[in-house]
Design a protein around this motif. Structure first.
Motif, PDB file in Angstrom:
ATOM      1  N   ILE A 271       0.844  -1.206   0.000  1.00  0.00           N
ATOM      2  CA  ILE A 271       0.000   0.000   0.000  1.00  0.00           C
ATOM      3  C   ILE A 271       0.876   1.251   0.000  1.00  0.00           C
ATOM      4  CG2 ILE A 271      -1.633   1.349   1.390  1.00  0.00           C
ATOM      5  CD1 ILE A 271      -2.876  -1.413   2.193  1.00  0.00           C
ATOM      6  N   ASP A 272       1.952   1.251   0.761  1.00  0.00           N
ATOM      7  CA  ASP A 272       2.870   2.400   0.800  1.00  0.00           C
ATOM      8  C   ASP A 272       3.513   2.655  -0.563  1.00  0.00           C
ATOM      9  OD1 ASP A 272       2.341   2.872   3.482  1.00  0.00           O
ATOM     10  OD2 ASP A 272       4.183   1.910   4.199  1.00  0.00           O
ATOM     11  N   VAL A 273       3.820   1.594  -1.306  1.00  0.00           N
ATOM     12  CA  VAL A 273       4.432   1.749  -2.628  1.00  0.00           C
ATOM     13  C   VAL A 273       3.417   2.294  -3.631  1.00  0.00           C
ATOM     14  CG1 VAL A 273       5.427   0.472  -4.582  1.00  0.00           C
ATOM     15  CG2 VAL A 273       6.214  -0.003  -2.256  1.00  0.00           C
ATOM     16  N   LEU A 274       2.174   1.810  -3.576  1.00  0.00           N
ATOM     17  CA  LEU A 274       1.169   2.179  -4.576  1.00  0.00           C
ATOM     18  C   LEU A 274       0.433   3.488  -4.270  1.00  0.00           C
ATOM     19  CD1 LEU A 274      -0.423  -1.330  -5.272  1.00  0.00           C
ATOM     20  CD2 LEU A 274       1.290  -0.111  -6.652  1.00  0.00           C
ATOM     21  N   SER A 275       0.280   3.818  -3.016  1.00  0.00           N
ATOM     22  CA  SER A 275      -0.557   4.961  -2.621  1.00  0.00           C
ATOM     23  C   SER A 275      -0.193   6.314  -3.234  1.00  0.00           C
ATOM     24  CB  SER A 275      -0.603   5.098  -1.103  1.00  0.00           C
ATOM     25  OG  SER A 275      -1.381   4.050  -0.579  1.00  0.00           O
ATOM     26  N   PRO A 276       1.069   6.621  -3.473  1.00  0.00           N
ATOM     27  CA  PRO A 276       1.361   7.930  -4.074  1.00  0.00           C
ATOM     28  C   PRO A 276       0.832   8.076  -5.501  1.00  0.00           C
ATOM     29  CG  PRO A 276       3.322   7.033  -3.047  1.00  0.00           C
ATOM     30  CD  PRO A 276       2.300   5.937  -3.061  1.00  0.00           C
ATOM     31  N   TYR A 277       0.505   6.956  -6.144  1.00  0.00           N
ATOM     32  CA  TYR A 277       0.168   6.988  -7.563  1.00  0.00           C
ATOM     33  C   TYR A 277      -1.245   6.522  -7.895  1.00  0.00           C
ATOM     34  CZ  TYR A 277       5.218   7.219  -7.570  1.00  0.00           C
ATOM     35  OH  TYR A 277       6.513   7.584  -7.315  1.00  0.00           O
ATOM     36  N   PHE A 278      -1.850   5.738  -7.034  1.00  0.00           N
ATOM     37  CA  PHE A 278      -3.112   5.079  -7.370  1.00  0.00           C
ATOM     38  C   PHE A 278      -4.160   5.302  -6.289  1.00  0.00           C
ATOM     39  CE2 PHE A 278       0.430   2.733  -9.191  1.00  0.00           C
ATOM     40  CZ  PHE A 278       0.061   2.676 -10.527  1.00  0.00           C
ATOM     41  N   THR A 279      -5.417   5.507  -6.727  1.00  0.00           N
ATOM     42  CA  THR A 279      -6.512   5.634  -5.775  1.00  0.00           C
ATOM     43  C   THR A 279      -6.731   4.288  -5.093  1.00  0.00           C
ATOM     44  OG1 THR A 279      -8.197   5.031  -7.426  1.00  0.00           O
ATOM     45  CG2 THR A 279      -7.701   7.406  -7.157  1.00  0.00           C
ATOM     46  N   GLU A 280      -7.447   4.312  -3.991  1.00  0.00           N
ATOM     47  CA  GLU A 280      -7.767   3.063  -3.289  1.00  0.00           C
ATOM     48  C   GLU A 280      -8.551   2.125  -4.195  1.00  0.00           C
ATOM     49  OE1 GLU A 280      -9.415   3.357   0.671  1.00  0.00           O
ATOM     50  OE2 GLU A 280      -8.229   5.164   1.056  1.00  0.00           O
ATOM     51  N   LYS A 281      -9.481   2.687  -4.976  1.00  0.00           N
ATOM     52  CA  LYS A 281     -10.281   1.877  -5.902  1.00  0.00           C
ATOM     53  C   LYS A 281      -9.373   1.137  -6.885  1.00  0.00           C
ATOM     54  CE  LYS A 281     -12.317   3.605  -9.653  1.00  0.00           C
ATOM     55  NZ  LYS A 281     -13.202   4.384 -10.522  1.00  0.00           N
ATOM     56  N   TYR A 282      -8.424   1.839  -7.455  1.00  0.00           N
ATOM     57  CA  TYR A 282      -7.511   1.240  -8.423  1.00  0.00           C
ATOM     58  C   TYR A 282      -6.620   0.197  -7.752  1.00  0.00           C
ATOM     59  CZ  TYR A 282      -4.768   1.033 -12.719  1.00  0.00           C
ATOM     60  OH  TYR A 282      -4.173   0.623 -13.883  1.00  0.00           O
ATOM     61  N   GLN A 283      -6.148   0.510  -6.563  1.00  0.00           N
ATOM     62  CA  GLN A 283      -5.300  -0.444  -5.840  1.00  0.00           C
ATOM     63  C   GLN A 283      -6.034  -1.757  -5.588  1.00  0.00           C
ATOM     64  OE1 GLN A 283      -2.901   1.027  -2.471  1.00  0.00           O
ATOM     65  NE2 GLN A 283      -3.477   3.090  -3.134  1.00  0.00           N
ATOM     66  N   LYS A 284      -7.303  -1.684  -5.271  1.00  0.00           N
ATOM     67  CA  LYS A 284      -8.089  -2.903  -5.026  1.00  0.00           C
ATOM     68  C   LYS A 284      -8.180  -3.751  -6.290  1.00  0.00           C
ATOM     69  CE  LYS A 284     -10.795  -1.085  -1.214  1.00  0.00           C
ATOM     70  NZ  LYS A 284     -12.067  -0.537  -0.761  1.00  0.00           N
ATOM     71  N   MET A 285      -8.402  -3.101  -7.454  1.00  0.00           N
ATOM     72  CA  MET A 285      -8.476  -3.845  -8.717  1.00  0.00           C
ATOM     73  C   MET A 285      -7.117  -4.457  -9.058  1.00  0.00           C
ATOM     74  SD  MET A 285     -10.988  -1.422 -11.017  1.00  0.00           S
ATOM     75  CE  MET A 285      -9.964   0.039 -10.860  1.00  0.00           C
ATOM     76  N   PHE A 286      -6.050  -3.675  -8.869  1.00  0.00           N
ATOM     77  CA  PHE A 286      -4.701  -4.154  -9.140  1.00  0.00           C
ATOM     78  C   PHE A 286      -4.377  -5.332  -8.230  1.00  0.00           C
ATOM     79  CE2 PHE A 286      -0.103  -4.123  -8.369  1.00  0.00           C
ATOM     80  CZ  PHE A 286       0.379  -4.192  -9.670  1.00  0.00           C
ATOM     81  N   TRP A 287      -4.713  -5.203  -6.962  1.00  0.00           N
ATOM     82  CA  TRP A 287      -4.445  -6.250  -5.977  1.00  0.00           C
ATOM     83  C   TRP A 287      -5.145  -7.547  -6.378  1.00  0.00           C
ATOM     84  CZ3 TRP A 287      -1.591  -5.458  -1.386  1.00  0.00           C
ATOM     85  CH2 TRP A 287      -1.530  -6.566  -0.542  1.00  0.00           C
ATOM     86  N   LYS A 288      -6.421  -7.455  -6.693  1.00  0.00           N
ATOM     87  CA  LYS A 288      -7.218  -8.637  -7.020  1.00  0.00           C
ATOM     88  C   LYS A 288      -6.658  -9.367  -8.248  1.00  0.00           C
ATOM     89  CE  LYS A 288     -11.924 -10.057  -8.054  1.00  0.00           C
ATOM     90  NZ  LYS A 288     -13.278  -9.627  -8.337  1.00  0.00           N
ATOM     91  N   GLU A 289      -6.177  -8.615  -9.211  1.00  0.00           N
ATOM     92  CA  GLU A 289      -5.710  -9.186 -10.472  1.00  0.00           C
ATOM     93  C   GLU A 289      -4.249  -9.644 -10.438  1.00  0.00           C
ATOM     94  OE1 GLU A 289      -6.409 -10.410 -14.366  1.00  0.00           O
ATOM     95  OE2 GLU A 289      -7.892  -9.440 -13.081  1.00  0.00           O
ATOM     96  N   ASN A 290      -3.398  -8.982  -9.661  1.00  0.00           N
ATOM     97  CA  ASN A 290      -1.961  -9.154  -9.833  1.00  0.00           C
ATOM     98  C   ASN A 290      -1.148  -9.539  -8.603  1.00  0.00           C
ATOM     99  OD1 ASN A 290      -1.736  -8.258 -12.697  1.00  0.00           O
ATOM    100  ND2 ASN A 290      -2.642  -6.421 -11.823  1.00  0.00           N
ATOM    101  N   ILE A 291      -1.702  -9.444  -7.422  1.00  0.00           N
ATOM    102  CA  ILE A 291      -0.893  -9.692  -6.221  1.00  0.00           C
ATOM    103  C   ILE A 291      -1.275 -11.043  -5.610  1.00  0.00           C
ATOM    104  CG2 ILE A 291      -0.301  -8.854  -3.910  1.00  0.00           C
ATOM    105  CD1 ILE A 291      -0.623  -6.017  -4.986  1.00  0.00           C
ATOM    106  N   PHE A 292      -0.230 -11.804  -5.294  1.00  0.00           N
ATOM    107  CA  PHE A 292      -0.428 -13.162  -4.811  1.00  0.00           C
ATOM    108  C   PHE A 292       0.273 -13.337  -3.465  1.00  0.00           C
ATOM    109  CE2 PHE A 292      -0.582 -13.058  -9.374  1.00  0.00           C
ATOM    110  CZ  PHE A 292      -1.751 -13.752  -9.650  1.00  0.00           C
ATOM    111  N   GLU A 293      -0.334 -14.172  -2.624  1.00  0.00           N
ATOM    112  CA  GLU A 293       0.253 -14.431  -1.314  1.00  0.00           C
ATOM    113  C   GLU A 293       1.294 -15.544  -1.432  1.00  0.00           C
ATOM    114  OE1 GLU A 293      -1.015 -15.168   3.333  1.00  0.00           O
ATOM    115  OE2 GLU A 293      -2.557 -15.118   1.792  1.00  0.00           O
ATOM    116  N   GLU A 294       2.396 -15.339  -0.731  1.00  0.00           N
ATOM    117  CA  GLU A 294       3.478 -16.317  -0.725  1.00  0.00           C
ATOM    118  C   GLU A 294       4.093 -16.328   0.670  1.00  0.00           C
ATOM    119  OE1 GLU A 294       7.526 -16.005  -2.976  1.00  0.00           O
ATOM    120  OE2 GLU A 294       5.971 -16.530  -4.433  1.00  0.00           O
ATOM    121  N   ASP A 295       3.871 -17.380   1.398  1.00  0.00           N
ATOM    122  CA  ASP A 295       4.420 -17.526   2.760  1.00  0.00           C
ATOM    123  C   ASP A 295       4.026 -16.370   3.678  1.00  0.00           C
ATOM    124  OD1 ASP A 295       5.683 -19.934   2.046  1.00  0.00           O
ATOM    125  OD2 ASP A 295       7.456 -18.851   1.306  1.00  0.00           O
ATOM    126  N   GLY A 296       2.766 -15.949   3.615  1.00  0.00           N
ATOM    127  CA  GLY A 296       2.265 -14.912   4.505  1.00  0.00           C
ATOM    128  C   GLY A 296       2.567 -13.492   4.061  1.00  0.00           C
TER     129      GLY A 296
END
Length: 164
Positions: free
Chosen positions: A56-81
């Motif tokens: 969130i700290d990396v993305l927040s300067p550039y992306f709205t919360e709405k956009y971050q949620k879409m990006f997260w759902k599509e592209n971010i994966f959990e690995e060992d917590g």
């Protein structure tokens, strides 16, 4: 040891110094620089696993919360917590592979900025696609600019007409 130190230095250089939105985008070059920084922030998420708060700290300067949620759902994966992104030739919600040239159009309004480019069809390489437009919509949020929408062939005709 040297490798670890070098990697840490690279990561620190990629992390924005300010968590606030960019407050002044008055011309095409400012917009291009902002989007290139936003893209670098996105791709930096693939170099190591991070906590949710770090991402969130990396993305927040550039992306709205709405956009971050879409990006997260599509592209971010959990690995060992922790969380990470994996590389892809065609991943939604990344800043498009703009040419940042005359081919990339910028339409600036008081409260929004459209950035778009026409991509002709291709059948070469690992990814093929038909003719299409890609873009992003930046919106003013709390006095600063942030990417709010990813646009893929859903750019209003009036914006395309104004840009071209």
């Amino acid at each position: 040891m040297k490798k670890t130190l070098l990697m840490l230095l690279v990561v620190l250089l990629l992390i924005p110094l300010s968590p606030n939105a960019k407050d002044h985008l008055s011309n095409k070059n400012d917009v291009f620089s902002f989007l290139q920084e936003a893209f670098q922030a996105q791709i930096s998420l693939s170099d190591q696993t991070r906590t949710k708060e770090e991402i969130i700290d990396v993305l927040s300067p550039y992306f709205t919360e709405k956009y971050q949620k879409m990006f997260w759902k599509e592209n971010i994966f959990e690995e060992d917590g922790k969380f990470v992104t994996y590389g892809s030739d065609f991943a939604f919600y990344y800043i498009p592979f703009f040419h940042y040239s005359e081919e990339t159009k910028v339409v600036i309004f008081q409260e929004s900025i459209y950035v778009l480019q026409f991509f002709p069809s291709t059948t070469h390489g690992p990814v093929s696609y038909t003719d299409h437009y890609e873009g992003v919509l930046l919106k003013k949020v709390d006095g600063g600019w942030k990417v709010d929408e990813y646009l893929y062939d859903n750019i209003p005709k009036s914006i395309i007409d104004k840009a071209y």
